[in-house]
Design a protein around this motif. Structure first.
Motif, PDB file in Angstrom:
ATOM      1  N   TYR A 146       0.831  -1.199   0.000  1.00 34.10           N
ATOM      2  CA  TYR A 146       0.000   0.000   0.000  1.00 34.10           C
ATOM      3  C   TYR A 146       0.869   1.254   0.000  1.00 34.10           C
ATOM      4  CZ  TYR A 146      -3.724  -3.226   1.223  1.00 34.10           C
ATOM      5  OH  TYR A 146      -4.606  -4.254   1.223  1.00 34.10           O
ATOM      6  N   LEU A 147       1.949   1.194   0.733  1.00 29.46           N
ATOM      7  CA  LEU A 147       2.842   2.341   0.807  1.00 29.46           C
ATOM      8  C   LEU A 147       3.490   2.612  -0.547  1.00 29.46           C
ATOM      9  CD1 LEU A 147       3.203   3.660   3.624  1.00 29.46           C
ATOM     10  CD2 LEU A 147       5.542   2.934   3.516  1.00 29.46           C
ATOM     11  N   LEU A 148       3.839   1.557  -1.254  1.00 29.97           N
ATOM     12  CA  LEU A 148       4.431   1.727  -2.579  1.00 29.97           C
ATOM     13  C   LEU A 148       3.400   2.311  -3.541  1.00 29.97           C
ATOM     14  CD1 LEU A 148       6.820   1.384  -4.465  1.00 29.97           C
ATOM     15  CD2 LEU A 148       6.042  -0.954  -4.898  1.00 29.97           C
ATOM     16  N   GLY A 149       2.173   1.835  -3.450  1.00 30.56           N
ATOM     17  CA  GLY A 149       1.113   2.376  -4.303  1.00 30.56           C
ATOM     18  C   GLY A 149       0.886   3.851  -4.037  1.00 30.56           C
ATOM     19  N   LEU A 150       0.869   4.227  -2.756  1.00 25.94           N
ATOM     20  CA  LEU A 150       0.721   5.635  -2.383  1.00 25.94           C
ATOM     21  C   LEU A 150       1.894   6.451  -2.924  1.00 25.94           C
ATOM     22  CD1 LEU A 150      -0.705   7.858  -0.685  1.00 25.94           C
ATOM     23  CD2 LEU A 150       0.817   7.177   1.171  1.00 25.94           C
ATOM     24  N   SER A 151       3.088   5.898  -2.821  1.00 26.52           N
ATOM     25  CA  SER A 151       4.283   6.591  -3.307  1.00 26.52           C
ATOM     26  C   SER A 151       4.193   6.850  -4.805  1.00 26.52           C
ATOM     27  CB  SER A 151       5.534   5.766  -3.027  1.00 26.52           C
ATOM     28  OG  SER A 151       5.665   5.488  -1.667  1.00 26.52           O
ATOM     29  N   LEU A 152       3.792   5.837  -5.549  1.00 29.82           N
ATOM     30  CA  LEU A 152       3.695   5.990  -7.003  1.00 29.82           C
ATOM     31  C   LEU A 152       2.588   6.962  -7.392  1.00 29.82           C
ATOM     32  CD1 LEU A 152       4.244   2.289  -8.076  1.00 29.82           C
ATOM     33  CD2 LEU A 152       5.850   4.192  -8.290  1.00 29.82           C
ATOM     34  N   LEU A 153       1.473   6.919  -6.657  1.00 24.35           N
ATOM     35  CA  LEU A 153       0.381   7.848  -6.933  1.00 24.35           C
ATOM     36  C   LEU A 153       0.821   9.289  -6.685  1.00 24.35           C
ATOM     37  CD1 LEU A 153      -2.640   8.351  -7.554  1.00 24.35           C
ATOM     38  CD2 LEU A 153      -3.020   8.141  -5.096  1.00 24.35           C
ATOM     39  N   MET A 154       1.481   9.520  -5.563  1.00 32.77           N
ATOM     40  CA  MET A 154       1.951  10.873  -5.254  1.00 32.77           C
ATOM     41  C   MET A 154       2.988  11.351  -6.265  1.00 32.77           C
ATOM     42  SD  MET A 154       2.028  10.825  -1.093  1.00 32.77           S
ATOM     43  CE  MET A 154       2.994  12.311  -0.991  1.00 32.77           C
ATOM     44  N   LEU A 155       3.847  10.451  -6.714  1.00 32.31           N
ATOM     45  CA  LEU A 155       4.847  10.809  -7.716  1.00 32.31           C
ATOM     46  C   LEU A 155       4.174  11.211  -9.025  1.00 32.31           C
ATOM     47  CD1 LEU A 155       7.877  10.923  -8.450  1.00 32.31           C
ATOM     48  CD2 LEU A 155       7.648   8.569  -9.228  1.00 32.31           C
ATOM     49  N   ALA A 156       3.172  10.450  -9.435  1.00 35.04           N
ATOM     50  CA  ALA A 156       2.456  10.769 -10.676  1.00 35.04           C
ATOM     51  C   ALA A 156       1.718  12.102 -10.550  1.00 35.04           C
ATOM     52  CB  ALA A 156       1.478   9.651 -11.015  1.00 35.04           C
TER      53      ALA A 156
ATOM     54  N   LYS B 281       2.479  14.627  -8.648  1.00 39.57           N
ATOM     55  CA  LYS B 281       3.468  15.714  -8.643  1.00 39.57           C
ATOM     56  C   LYS B 281       4.032  15.935 -10.044  1.00 39.57           C
ATOM     57  CE  LYS B 281       6.534  18.613  -6.868  1.00 39.57           C
ATOM     58  NZ  LYS B 281       6.166  19.916  -6.377  1.00 39.57           N
ATOM     59  N   TYR B 282       4.361  14.842 -10.737  1.00 36.33           N
ATOM     60  CA  TYR B 282       4.970  14.943 -12.067  1.00 36.33           C
ATOM     61  C   TYR B 282       4.015  15.607 -13.063  1.00 36.33           C
ATOM     62  CZ  TYR B 282       7.325  13.655 -16.370  1.00 36.33           C
ATOM     63  OH  TYR B 282       7.938  13.693 -17.584  1.00 36.33           O
ATOM     64  N   PHE B 283       2.744  15.208 -13.011  1.00 39.75           N
ATOM     65  CA  PHE B 283       1.762  15.758 -13.945  1.00 39.75           C
ATOM     66  C   PHE B 283       1.065  17.018 -13.403  1.00 39.75           C
ATOM     67  CE2 PHE B 283       1.930  11.255 -15.312  1.00 39.75           C
ATOM     68  CZ  PHE B 283       2.420  11.479 -16.598  1.00 39.75           C
ATOM     69  N   GLU B 284       1.514  17.490 -12.245  1.00 46.36           N
ATOM     70  CA  GLU B 284       1.024  18.712 -11.617  1.00 46.36           C
ATOM     71  C   GLU B 284      -0.498  18.710 -11.475  1.00 46.36           C
ATOM     72  OE1 GLU B 284       2.678  21.999 -13.758  1.00 46.36           O
ATOM     73  OE2 GLU B 284       4.718  21.471 -13.194  1.00 46.36           O
ATOM     74  N   ILE B 285      -0.975  17.679 -10.774  1.00 43.12           N
ATOM     75  CA  ILE B 285      -2.411  17.513 -10.560  1.00 43.12           C
ATOM     76  C   ILE B 285      -2.720  17.752  -9.089  1.00 43.12           C
ATOM     77  CG2 ILE B 285      -4.335  15.882 -10.657  1.00 43.12           C
ATOM     78  CD1 ILE B 285      -2.831  14.445 -12.908  1.00 43.12           C
ATOM     79  N   GLY B 286      -3.730  18.548  -8.827  1.00 48.65           N
ATOM     80  CA  GLY B 286      -4.220  18.753  -7.473  1.00 48.65           C
ATOM     81  C   GLY B 286      -3.229  19.477  -6.571  1.00 48.65           C
ATOM     82  N   PRO B 287      -3.474  19.375  -5.267  1.00 47.04           N
ATOM     83  CA  PRO B 287      -2.616  20.092  -4.312  1.00 47.04           C
ATOM     84  C   PRO B 287      -1.205  19.513  -4.220  1.00 47.04           C
ATOM     85  CG  PRO B 287      -4.193  18.727  -3.141  1.00 47.04           C
ATOM     86  CD  PRO B 287      -4.564  18.670  -4.605  1.00 47.04           C
TER      87      PRO B 287
END
Length: 80
Positions: A2-12, A14-20
């Motif tokens: 779950y932590l890895l999934g959260l990490s990848l989601l947050m990275l995506a 940030k990279y695509f500049e979505i949301g806060p």
């Protein structure tokens, strides 16, 4: 995982500049990757991963034995 999934989601995000997440510092975005590495190191060093794999394998074995007993007409024992 779950932590890895959260990490990848947050990275995506940030990279695509979505949301806060787009305005957050990269340190906050990459911190879950460090937490994931720490979790895996702890799980491997304490035997947690191996223990969970053994429990899963034992349960599959019990289920298989009970299935064969039922096929033979023998009533399987209830787990304690």
């Amino acid at each position: 995982m779950y932590l890895l999934g959260l990490s990848l989601l947050m990275l995506a995000l940030k990279y695509f500049e979505i949301g806060p997440v787009a305005t957050w510092s990269w340190w906050w975005v990459l911190a879950p990757f460090g937490a994931t590495a720490l979790w895996w190191a702890w799980a491997d060093s304490t035997g947690y991963t191996k223990r969970k794999a053994m429990e899963k394998m034992d349960q599959r074995k019990k289920d298989r034995i009970n299935k064969h007993k039922e096929a033979l007409g023998i009533r399987p024992r209830k787990p304690r």
